[in-house]
Design a protein around this motif. Sequence first.
Motif, PDB file in Angstrom:
ATOM      1  N   THR A   1       0.804  -1.229   0.000  1.00  0.00           N
ATOM      2  CA  THR A   1       0.000   0.000   0.000  1.00  0.00           C
ATOM      3  C   THR A   1       0.834   1.275   0.000  1.00  0.00           C
ATOM      4  O   THR A   1       0.273   2.372   0.045  1.00  0.00           O
ATOM      5  CB  THR A   1      -0.926   0.051   1.227  1.00  0.00           C
ATOM      6  OG1 THR A   1      -0.144   0.284   2.416  1.00  0.00           O
ATOM      7  CG2 THR A   1      -1.718  -1.233   1.371  1.00  0.00           C
ATOM      8  N   TYR A   2       2.178   1.125  -0.065  1.00  0.00           N
ATOM      9  CA  TYR A   2       3.004   2.320  -0.032  1.00  0.00           C
ATOM     10  C   TYR A   2       4.383   2.029  -0.608  1.00  0.00           C
ATOM     11  O   TYR A   2       4.967   1.005  -0.257  1.00  0.00           O
ATOM     12  CB  TYR A   2       3.156   2.837   1.413  1.00  0.00           C
ATOM     13  CG  TYR A   2       3.806   4.195   1.472  1.00  0.00           C
ATOM     14  CD1 TYR A   2       3.058   5.344   1.249  1.00  0.00           C
ATOM     15  CD2 TYR A   2       5.162   4.324   1.708  1.00  0.00           C
ATOM     16  CE1 TYR A   2       3.661   6.602   1.287  1.00  0.00           C
ATOM     17  CE2 TYR A   2       5.770   5.574   1.742  1.00  0.00           C
ATOM     18  CZ  TYR A   2       5.011   6.706   1.533  1.00  0.00           C
ATOM     19  OH  TYR A   2       5.593   7.940   1.549  1.00  0.00           O
ATOM     20  N   PRO A   3       4.895   2.846  -1.512  1.00  0.00           N
ATOM     21  CA  PRO A   3       4.314   4.107  -1.976  1.00  0.00           C
ATOM     22  C   PRO A   3       3.213   3.950  -3.036  1.00  0.00           C
ATOM     23  O   PRO A   3       2.439   4.879  -3.261  1.00  0.00           O
ATOM     24  CB  PRO A   3       5.517   4.840  -2.564  1.00  0.00           C
ATOM     25  CG  PRO A   3       6.423   3.754  -3.025  1.00  0.00           C
ATOM     26  CD  PRO A   3       6.251   2.641  -2.026  1.00  0.00           C
ATOM     27  N   GLU A   4       3.158   2.764  -3.697  1.00  0.00           N
ATOM     28  CA  GLU A   4       2.102   2.505  -4.672  1.00  0.00           C
ATOM     29  C   GLU A   4       1.428   1.186  -4.320  1.00  0.00           C
ATOM     30  O   GLU A   4       2.050   0.291  -3.747  1.00  0.00           O
ATOM     31  CB  GLU A   4       2.675   2.446  -6.091  1.00  0.00           C
ATOM     32  CG  GLU A   4       3.308   3.743  -6.574  1.00  0.00           C
ATOM     33  CD  GLU A   4       2.303   4.886  -6.680  1.00  0.00           C
ATOM     34  OE1 GLU A   4       1.112   4.595  -6.924  1.00  0.00           O
ATOM     35  OE2 GLU A   4       2.705   6.050  -6.510  1.00  0.00           O
ATOM     36  N   PRO A   5       0.163   1.033  -4.702  1.00  0.00           N
ATOM     37  CA  PRO A   5      -0.556  -0.186  -4.329  1.00  0.00           C
ATOM     38  C   PRO A   5      -0.252  -1.355  -5.256  1.00  0.00           C
ATOM     39  O   PRO A   5       0.154  -1.164  -6.407  1.00  0.00           O
ATOM     40  CB  PRO A   5      -2.019   0.233  -4.461  1.00  0.00           C
ATOM     41  CG  PRO A   5      -2.004   1.253  -5.565  1.00  0.00           C
ATOM     42  CD  PRO A   5      -0.704   2.003  -5.395  1.00  0.00           C
TER      43      PRO A   5
ATOM     44  N   ILE B   1      -1.511  -3.588   4.673  1.00  0.00           N
ATOM     45  CA  ILE B   1      -1.064  -2.890   5.882  1.00  0.00           C
ATOM     46  C   ILE B   1      -0.988  -1.385   5.634  1.00  0.00           C
ATOM     47  O   ILE B   1      -0.254  -0.922   4.757  1.00  0.00           O
ATOM     48  CB  ILE B   1       0.300  -3.426   6.351  1.00  0.00           C
ATOM     49  CG1 ILE B   1       0.163  -4.897   6.759  1.00  0.00           C
ATOM     50  CG2 ILE B   1       0.838  -2.595   7.503  1.00  0.00           C
ATOM     51  CD1 ILE B   1       1.427  -5.521   7.261  1.00  0.00           C
ATOM     52  N   GLU B   2      -1.757  -0.670   6.387  1.00  0.00           N
ATOM     53  CA  GLU B   2      -1.738   0.792   6.358  1.00  0.00           C
ATOM     54  C   GLU B   2      -0.501   1.269   7.114  1.00  0.00           C
ATOM     55  O   GLU B   2      -0.312   0.911   8.279  1.00  0.00           O
ATOM     56  CB  GLU B   2      -3.016   1.305   7.003  1.00  0.00           C
ATOM     57  CG  GLU B   2      -3.106   2.797   7.161  1.00  0.00           C
ATOM     58  CD  GLU B   2      -4.347   3.195   7.952  1.00  0.00           C
ATOM     59  OE1 GLU B   2      -4.297   4.260   8.615  1.00  0.00           O
ATOM     60  OE2 GLU B   2      -5.350   2.445   7.925  1.00  0.00           O
ATOM     61  N   VAL B   3       0.340   2.052   6.454  1.00  0.00           N
ATOM     62  CA  VAL B   3       1.592   2.455   7.083  1.00  0.00           C
ATOM     63  C   VAL B   3       1.408   3.729   7.894  1.00  0.00           C
ATOM     64  O   VAL B   3       0.615   4.607   7.553  1.00  0.00           O
ATOM     65  CB  VAL B   3       2.717   2.657   6.041  1.00  0.00           C
ATOM     66  CG1 VAL B   3       2.963   1.379   5.263  1.00  0.00           C
ATOM     67  CG2 VAL B   3       2.421   3.815   5.105  1.00  0.00           C
TER      68      VAL B   3
ATOM     69  N   GLU C   1       0.148   8.942   4.878  1.00  0.00           N
ATOM     70  CA  GLU C   1      -0.601   7.930   5.636  1.00  0.00           C
ATOM     71  C   GLU C   1      -2.021   7.770   5.076  1.00  0.00           C
ATOM     72  O   GLU C   1      -2.530   6.656   4.945  1.00  0.00           O
ATOM     73  CB  GLU C   1      -0.663   8.319   7.107  1.00  0.00           C
ATOM     74  CG  GLU C   1       0.649   8.176   7.846  1.00  0.00           C
ATOM     75  CD  GLU C   1       0.543   8.598   9.300  1.00  0.00           C
ATOM     76  OE1 GLU C   1       1.401   8.181  10.104  1.00  0.00           O
ATOM     77  OE2 GLU C   1      -0.407   9.349   9.637  1.00  0.00           O
ATOM     78  N   ARG C   2      -2.625   8.902   4.746  1.00  0.00           N
ATOM     79  CA  ARG C   2      -3.990   8.856   4.207  1.00  0.00           C
ATOM     80  C   ARG C   2      -3.995   8.146   2.852  1.00  0.00           C
ATOM     81  O   ARG C   2      -4.909   7.377   2.541  1.00  0.00           O
ATOM     82  CB  ARG C   2      -4.549  10.262   4.091  1.00  0.00           C
ATOM     83  CG  ARG C   2      -6.008  10.315   3.648  1.00  0.00           C
ATOM     84  CD  ARG C   2      -6.613  11.681   3.900  1.00  0.00           C
ATOM     85  NE  ARG C   2      -5.851  12.753   3.277  1.00  0.00           N
ATOM     86  CZ  ARG C   2      -5.102  13.624   3.965  1.00  0.00           C
ATOM     87  NH1 ARG C   2      -5.021  13.548   5.278  1.00  0.00           N
ATOM     88  NH2 ARG C   2      -4.458  14.583   3.332  1.00  0.00           N
TER      89      ARG C   2
END
Length: 282
Positions: A12-16, A41-43, A67-68
């Motif tokens: 999910t970070y930096p790209e999905p 996982i939301e970072v 984060e959003r």
Amino acid sequence: MSLRDILFHIDTYPEPTSSEAIQQAVQFAASMGGTVSALAIEVMIEAPRNRLADYVIGLSQLARTEERKSRDFCVAALADFTGKATAAGVLGEAIHGKSDLYSVGAAVARRARTRDLCLVPVVDENDGQRSVIEAVVFGSGRPVLTYRPGTADLRAAGAGEVVLAWDGTKTAARAMADALPLMEKARKVRVLTVTGDKTSTGSGLGEEAQRHLIAHGVNAVLDEVDSGGRPIGLVFEDYLQRQKPDLFVMGAYGHSRAREFILGGATDHMLKNPGVPLMLSH
């Protein structure tokens, strides 16, 4: 052992993780006759404590924005996964987790300990998924299967060819045991031994591995390749480019130190150059 309880890591970070990677994971689980659970996982990002920098460029606000973005990716990707897995009849769970940016791999490893296999797709060398792969391989006690849609596509099990790297070590034996459910479905399994590298890998070393696979009904054949003084990773890469199998199985060599992973040369090389889906065990 069967591969019926599969964990799939969604980045999910930096790209999905892409929708295509999700589709391939779902199709693979369906071909194994099991279920797949996605973990997104939301970072959480802690901005450096610097009042001047925060005032000038808004570090805290930048961190909240990132984060959003990760949270939105979580929600969208899990919805995509749930739809695809439900349609295929393989839905396990859709898990929305949270972790600080530098502990994502450890969080995935903890979840993977109670699964048969962990799927980790990659986009490129810089997407952060390599650290997740390393954390799961060395921290979960379970195998990892990594793939790259468009370059190393994960196909449904059962119709293709698998290559097993065999050097007679306990790590190779672990990889063979972990991958047995896949090899039992394969059209052919090539037991690959690289000779000329060290005294323990002479001609005929793969015969016992072949015997074991045949005992499980696997169509196993032996391949021996002389290293010619080249690094093992390069020998593997050249061999895979010629054979073009659907999956390469190998033991992962290395150890972890705090958050840094020290990998063996062949393992490091294959993670940098995944021309085919790669299954790793330690």
